[in-house]
Design a protein around this motif. Structure first.
Motif, PDB file in Angstrom:
ATOM      1  N   LEU A 135      -5.937  -7.197 -14.998  1.00 18.41           N
ATOM      2  CA  LEU A 135      -6.428  -5.826 -15.157  1.00 18.41           C
ATOM      3  C   LEU A 135      -7.011  -5.319 -13.849  1.00 18.41           C
ATOM      4  O   LEU A 135      -6.775  -4.164 -13.454  1.00 18.41           O
ATOM      5  CB  LEU A 135      -7.493  -5.764 -16.263  1.00 18.41           C
ATOM      6  N   GLN A 136      -7.753  -6.178 -13.154  1.00 21.88           N
ATOM      7  CA  GLN A 136      -8.295  -5.776 -11.861  1.00 21.88           C
ATOM      8  C   GLN A 136      -7.190  -5.581 -10.836  1.00 21.88           C
ATOM      9  O   GLN A 136      -7.255  -4.660 -10.008  1.00 21.88           O
ATOM     10  CB  GLN A 136      -9.294  -6.810 -11.348  1.00 21.88           C
ATOM     11  N   VAL A 137      -6.168  -6.423 -10.864  1.00 21.95           N
ATOM     12  CA  VAL A 137      -5.011  -6.237  -9.981  1.00 21.95           C
ATOM     13  C   VAL A 137      -4.403  -4.851 -10.210  1.00 21.95           C
ATOM     14  O   VAL A 137      -4.091  -4.136  -9.256  1.00 21.95           O
ATOM     15  CB  VAL A 137      -3.953  -7.338 -10.226  1.00 21.95           C
ATOM     16  N   PHE A 138      -4.248  -4.484 -11.480  1.00 19.72           N
ATOM     17  CA  PHE A 138      -3.680  -3.170 -11.794  1.00 19.72           C
ATOM     18  C   PHE A 138      -4.565  -2.048 -11.254  1.00 19.72           C
ATOM     19  O   PHE A 138      -4.074  -1.100 -10.628  1.00 19.72           O
ATOM     20  CB  PHE A 138      -3.510  -3.010 -13.305  1.00 19.72           C
ATOM     21  N   TYR A 166      -5.011   2.138  -7.583  1.00 18.99           N
ATOM     22  CA  TYR A 166      -5.920   2.982  -6.802  1.00 18.99           C
ATOM     23  C   TYR A 166      -5.399   3.180  -5.384  1.00 18.99           C
ATOM     24  O   TYR A 166      -5.338   4.304  -4.878  1.00 18.99           O
ATOM     25  CB  TYR A 166      -7.314   2.351  -6.769  1.00 18.99           C
ATOM     26  N   VAL A 167      -5.013   2.089  -4.732  1.00 21.27           N
ATOM     27  CA  VAL A 167      -4.531   2.165  -3.348  1.00 21.27           C
ATOM     28  C   VAL A 167      -3.266   3.016  -3.263  1.00 21.27           C
ATOM     29  O   VAL A 167      -3.130   3.885  -2.390  1.00 21.27           O
ATOM     30  CB  VAL A 167      -4.265   0.753  -2.785  1.00 21.27           C
ATOM     31  N   THR A 168      -2.328   2.779  -4.177  1.00 18.78           N
ATOM     32  CA  THR A 168      -1.054   3.489  -4.144  1.00 18.78           C
ATOM     33  C   THR A 168      -1.238   4.977  -4.413  1.00 18.78           C
ATOM     34  O   THR A 168      -0.692   5.829  -3.703  1.00 18.78           O
ATOM     35  CB  THR A 168      -0.085   2.884  -5.179  1.00 18.78           C
ATOM     36  N   VAL A 169      -2.022   5.296  -5.431  1.00 22.81           N
ATOM     37  CA  VAL A 169      -2.250   6.708  -5.771  1.00 22.81           C
ATOM     38  C   VAL A 169      -3.014   7.413  -4.652  1.00 22.81           C
ATOM     39  O   VAL A 169      -2.792   8.597  -4.390  1.00 22.81           O
ATOM     40  CB  VAL A 169      -2.996   6.826  -7.116  1.00 22.81           C
ATOM     41  N   GLU A 170      -3.894   6.691  -3.983  1.00 27.94           N
ATOM     42  CA  GLU A 170      -4.636   7.277  -2.867  1.00 27.94           C
ATOM     43  C   GLU A 170      -3.684   7.803  -1.797  1.00 27.94           C
ATOM     44  O   GLU A 170      -3.825   8.941  -1.313  1.00 27.94           O
ATOM     45  CB  GLU A 170      -5.572   6.226  -2.263  1.00 27.94           C
ATOM     46  N   PHE A 171      -2.706   6.995  -1.410  1.00 32.00           N
ATOM     47  CA  PHE A 171      -1.750   7.431  -0.394  1.00 32.00           C
ATOM     48  C   PHE A 171      -0.905   8.601  -0.890  1.00 32.00           C
ATOM     49  O   PHE A 171      -0.648   9.548  -0.140  1.00 32.00           O
ATOM     50  CB  PHE A 171      -0.831   6.268   0.010  1.00 32.00           C
ATOM     51  N   LEU A 227       5.196   1.697 -10.307  1.00 34.15           N
ATOM     52  CA  LEU A 227       5.418   0.632  -9.323  1.00 34.15           C
ATOM     53  C   LEU A 227       4.501  -0.559  -9.577  1.00 34.15           C
ATOM     54  O   LEU A 227       4.932  -1.720  -9.519  1.00 34.15           O
ATOM     55  CB  LEU A 227       5.167   1.171  -7.909  1.00 34.15           C
ATOM     56  N   VAL A 228       3.237  -0.273  -9.857  1.00 35.12           N
ATOM     57  CA  VAL A 228       2.254  -1.341 -10.069  1.00 35.12           C
ATOM     58  C   VAL A 228       2.528  -2.083 -11.377  1.00 35.12           C
ATOM     59  O   VAL A 228       2.393  -3.312 -11.446  1.00 35.12           O
ATOM     60  CB  VAL A 228       0.828  -0.766 -10.047  1.00 35.12           C
ATOM     61  N   VAL A 229       2.913  -1.362 -12.429  1.00 34.05           N
ATOM     62  CA  VAL A 229       3.219  -2.000 -13.715  1.00 34.05           C
ATOM     63  C   VAL A 229       4.370  -2.990 -13.560  1.00 34.05           C
ATOM     64  O   VAL A 229       4.320  -4.115 -14.070  1.00 34.05           O
ATOM     65  CB  VAL A 229       3.557  -0.933 -14.774  1.00 34.05           C
ATOM     66  N   ILE A 230       5.420  -2.591 -12.840  1.00 36.32           N
ATOM     67  CA  ILE A 230       6.558  -3.490 -12.602  1.00 36.32           C
ATOM     68  C   ILE A 230       6.116  -4.701 -11.788  1.00 36.32           C
ATOM     69  O   ILE A 230       6.493  -5.852 -12.080  1.00 36.32           O
ATOM     70  CB  ILE A 230       7.695  -2.741 -11.881  1.00 36.32           C
ATOM     71  N   MET A 231       5.295  -4.470 -10.764  1.00 35.10           N
ATOM     72  CA  MET A 231       4.813  -5.560  -9.912  1.00 35.10           C
ATOM     73  C   MET A 231       4.027  -6.591 -10.724  1.00 35.10           C
ATOM     74  O   MET A 231       4.233  -7.803 -10.579  1.00 35.10           O
ATOM     75  CB  MET A 231       3.925  -4.978  -8.805  1.00 35.10           C
ATOM     76  N   ILE A 232       3.140  -6.123 -11.604  1.00 38.62           N
ATOM     77  CA  ILE A 232       2.321  -7.035 -12.401  1.00 38.62           C
ATOM     78  C   ILE A 232       3.168  -7.781 -13.423  1.00 38.62           C
ATOM     79  O   ILE A 232       2.953  -8.972 -13.674  1.00 38.62           O
ATOM     80  CB  ILE A 232       1.181  -6.258 -13.090  1.00 38.62           C
ATOM     81  N   SER A 233       4.157  -7.101 -14.016  1.00 39.32           N
ATOM     82  CA  SER A 233       5.027  -7.773 -14.989  1.00 39.32           C
ATOM     83  C   SER A 233       5.809  -8.903 -14.329  1.00 39.32           C
ATOM     84  O   SER A 233       6.032  -9.960 -14.937  1.00 39.32           O
ATOM     85  CB  SER A 233       5.978  -6.762 -15.631  1.00 39.32           C
ATOM     86  N   LEU A 234       6.229  -8.702 -13.072  1.00 40.98           N
ATOM     87  CA  LEU A 234       6.920  -9.762 -12.337  1.00 40.98           C
ATOM     88  C   LEU A 234       5.982 -10.931 -12.042  1.00 40.98           C
ATOM     89  O   LEU A 234       6.369 -12.102 -12.130  1.00 40.98           O
ATOM     90  CB  LEU A 234       7.492  -9.215 -11.027  1.00 40.98           C
ATOM     91  N   PHE A 241       7.432   1.902  -0.079  1.00 42.21           N
ATOM     92  CA  PHE A 241       7.479   3.160  -0.827  1.00 42.21           C
ATOM     93  C   PHE A 241       6.086   3.746  -1.053  1.00 42.21           C
ATOM     94  O   PHE A 241       5.904   4.966  -1.024  1.00 42.21           O
ATOM     95  CB  PHE A 241       8.167   2.930  -2.179  1.00 42.21           C
ATOM     96  N   SER A 242       5.095   2.872  -1.266  1.00 38.78           N
ATOM     97  CA  SER A 242       3.760   3.361  -1.610  1.00 38.78           C
ATOM     98  C   SER A 242       2.855   3.585  -0.404  1.00 38.78           C
ATOM     99  O   SER A 242       1.846   4.278  -0.510  1.00 38.78           O
ATOM    100  CB  SER A 242       3.074   2.387  -2.572  1.00 38.78           C
ATOM    101  N   VAL A 243       3.216   2.996   0.758  1.00 40.05           N
ATOM    102  CA  VAL A 243       2.379   3.150   1.952  1.00 40.05           C
ATOM    103  C   VAL A 243       3.125   3.890   3.058  1.00 40.05           C
ATOM    104  O   VAL A 243       2.701   4.961   3.509  1.00 40.05           O
ATOM    105  CB  VAL A 243       1.887   1.783   2.469  1.00 40.05           C
ATOM    106  N   PHE A 244       4.240   3.335   3.496  1.00 36.15           N
ATOM    107  CA  PHE A 244       4.929   3.878   4.670  1.00 36.15           C
ATOM    108  C   PHE A 244       5.609   5.220   4.399  1.00 36.15           C
ATOM    109  O   PHE A 244       5.630   6.090   5.277  1.00 36.15           O
ATOM    110  CB  PHE A 244       5.936   2.853   5.200  1.00 36.15           C
TER     111      PHE A 244
END
Length: 313
Positions: free
Chosen positions: A98-101, A106-111, A154-161, A203-206
Motif C-alpha cells: 500500500l505504501q509502495v502504491f 504520488y511521484v508519477t502524478v506529481e510529474f 502504471l503503478v497498479v500494473i507495476m505492483i501487480s507484477l 513514461f512517468s518521468v522523462f
C-alpha cells in the motif's frame, strides 16, 4: 524458494538505534508533517474562497497541493512516526505494498501535474487571446483526469507484477517500502519487472519533463520577441513552477541512481536522508514557492490575515 504470498512482513533495516533521541526525531517529523498539512490547507482554502482565483492555473495548483502534497506526505509521515517509536522495524506485506502504491503514484502524478501546469502557462503566454477557448472547463477537467488516471494505472500494473514474484528474503534497506527494493528480493525471473520499470520510468518521468522543457522553449521564444509586460508575466508565473520542477527532479534523479547503482561510498546518514528529501521537499516548499511568488495568492492571504486584525482594532 519463498512464495510472495508466504512473506507476511518486511523488515526495514535502514533504521538505526537512536535511543532517547527517537523522541526528538519524532517531534521533528511530526512538526514537519503539521507544517506541511497546515501550509497546504491554507493555500487550498485561499484558492477555494476567492472566486478570482477560480482560474485554470490556480485550480491546477489546488490539485497539486491537495491531491499530491497532502496525499503523498500522508503516505509517508504517519508511517515514519510509528517506525521511529517502534523497537522492531517491521511492516506487514499488504501495508508495504500500500505504501509502495501511495509513494509511486504520488511521484508519477506529481510529474504529470507539473506537465499540465506547464501547458497551461504555455497557452496563457503564447496564445493569450485564445486562452479561454483552449482552457475551457471541459478541457480543464480532462487535463486533471489525464494527470491522474495514466499514472495510477502504471503503478497498479507495476505492483501487480511485483506482488506475483517469488521472494527469497524480506529485508528492505530503507526506512520505507518501495517497489525496486521488493523486486531485488526476488529469486524468480524479474526480466518483465525490470523492462516494465524502465518503460514506466521513461513514461512517468522523462516524457513529462521533456514536454515541460519543450513548452518552456516555446515560452522563452515568445518572451524574447515580446514586450516587457509579457516577460514580467512569464517570470512571475513560471518561476515557482520551474523551481518546483528542478527541486523534485533532483530528488527523483538521485533516488533512481541510488537504487540502480552501488553507492556504498556515500555515508549512511546521507543514504537515509536523500531518499526522504524528494518525498518531503515538495509538500514542504511548494506552498511557500507559489504562495510568495504568485501575487494574487499573496494578496488574498494578506486580506484574510489583516481582516480579523482590523475588526479587533
Amino acid at each position: 524458494m519463498v512464495n510472495s504470498t508466504q512473506v507476511f512482513y518486511f523488515t526495514l533495516s535502514a533504521y538505526i538505534d537512536s535511543g532517547p533521541f527517537r523522541y526528538l526525531y519524532f517531534m521533528i517529523i511530526i512538526s514537519l508533517y503539521v507544517l506541511i498539512v497546515g501550509s497546504n490547507l491554507v493555500l487550498i482554502v485561499v484558492i477555494c474562497v476567492n472566486r478570482s482565483l477560480h482560474e485554470p492555473m490556480y485550480l491546477f495548483l489546488c490539485s497539486l497541493l491537495f491531491v499530491n502534497e497532502l496525499y503523498g506526505s500522508t503516505g509517508l509521515f504517519p508511517f515514519l512516526l510509528i517506525q521511529i517509536l517502534s523497537d522492531v522495524h517491521t511492516v506487514s506485506a499488504p501495508l508495504c505494498f500500500l505504501q509502495v502504491f501511495c509513494i509511486h503514484s504520488y511521484v508519477t502524478v506529481e510529474f504529470f501535474n507539473l506537465a499540465v501546469m506547464s501547458y497551461d502557462r504555455y497557452v496563457a503566454i503564447c496564445h493569450p487571446l485564445r486562452y479561454n477557448v483552449l482552457m475551457s472547463r471541459r478541457k480543464l477537467s480532462g487535463l486533471i483526469a489525464a494527470s491522474w488516471l495514466p499514472p495510477v494505472l502504471l503503478v497498479v500494473i507495476m505492483i501487480s507484477l511485483s506482488f506475483s514474484l517469488q521472494l527469497c528474503g524480506n529485508i528492505i534497506n530503507k526506512v520505507y517500502c518501495d517497489n525496486y527494493s521488493v523486486v531485488k528480493l526476488a529469486c524468480s525471473d524479474t526480466t518483465v519487472n525490470n523492462i516494465y520499470g524502465l518503460i514506466s520510468t521513461a513514461f512517468s518521468v522523462f516524457v513529462p519533463v521533456g514536454f515541460i522543457l519543450y513548452t518552456y522553449m516555446r515560452i522563452l521564444k515568445v518572451c524574447f520577441s515580446g514586450s516587457k509586460q509579457t516577460r514580467q508575466k512569464a517570470v512571475s508565473t513560471c518561476t515557482p513552477h520551474l523551481a518546483s520542477l528542478l527541486n523534485f527532479s533532483f530528488g527523483v534523479s538521485f533516488e533512481i541512481i541510488r537504487s540502480r547503482f552501488n553507492m556504498n561510498n556515500i555515508s549512511r546518514g546521507l543514504q537515509i536522508f536523500l531518499p526522504l528529501y524528494y518525498l518531503t521537499s515538495q509538500p514542504l516548499f511548494n506552498p511557500f514557492l507559489y504562495g510568495l511568488n504568485l501575487s494574487k495568492i499573496r494578496d488574498t492571504c494578506k486580506k484574510l490575515i489583516l481582516r480579523p486584525l482590523r475588526k479587533l482594532n
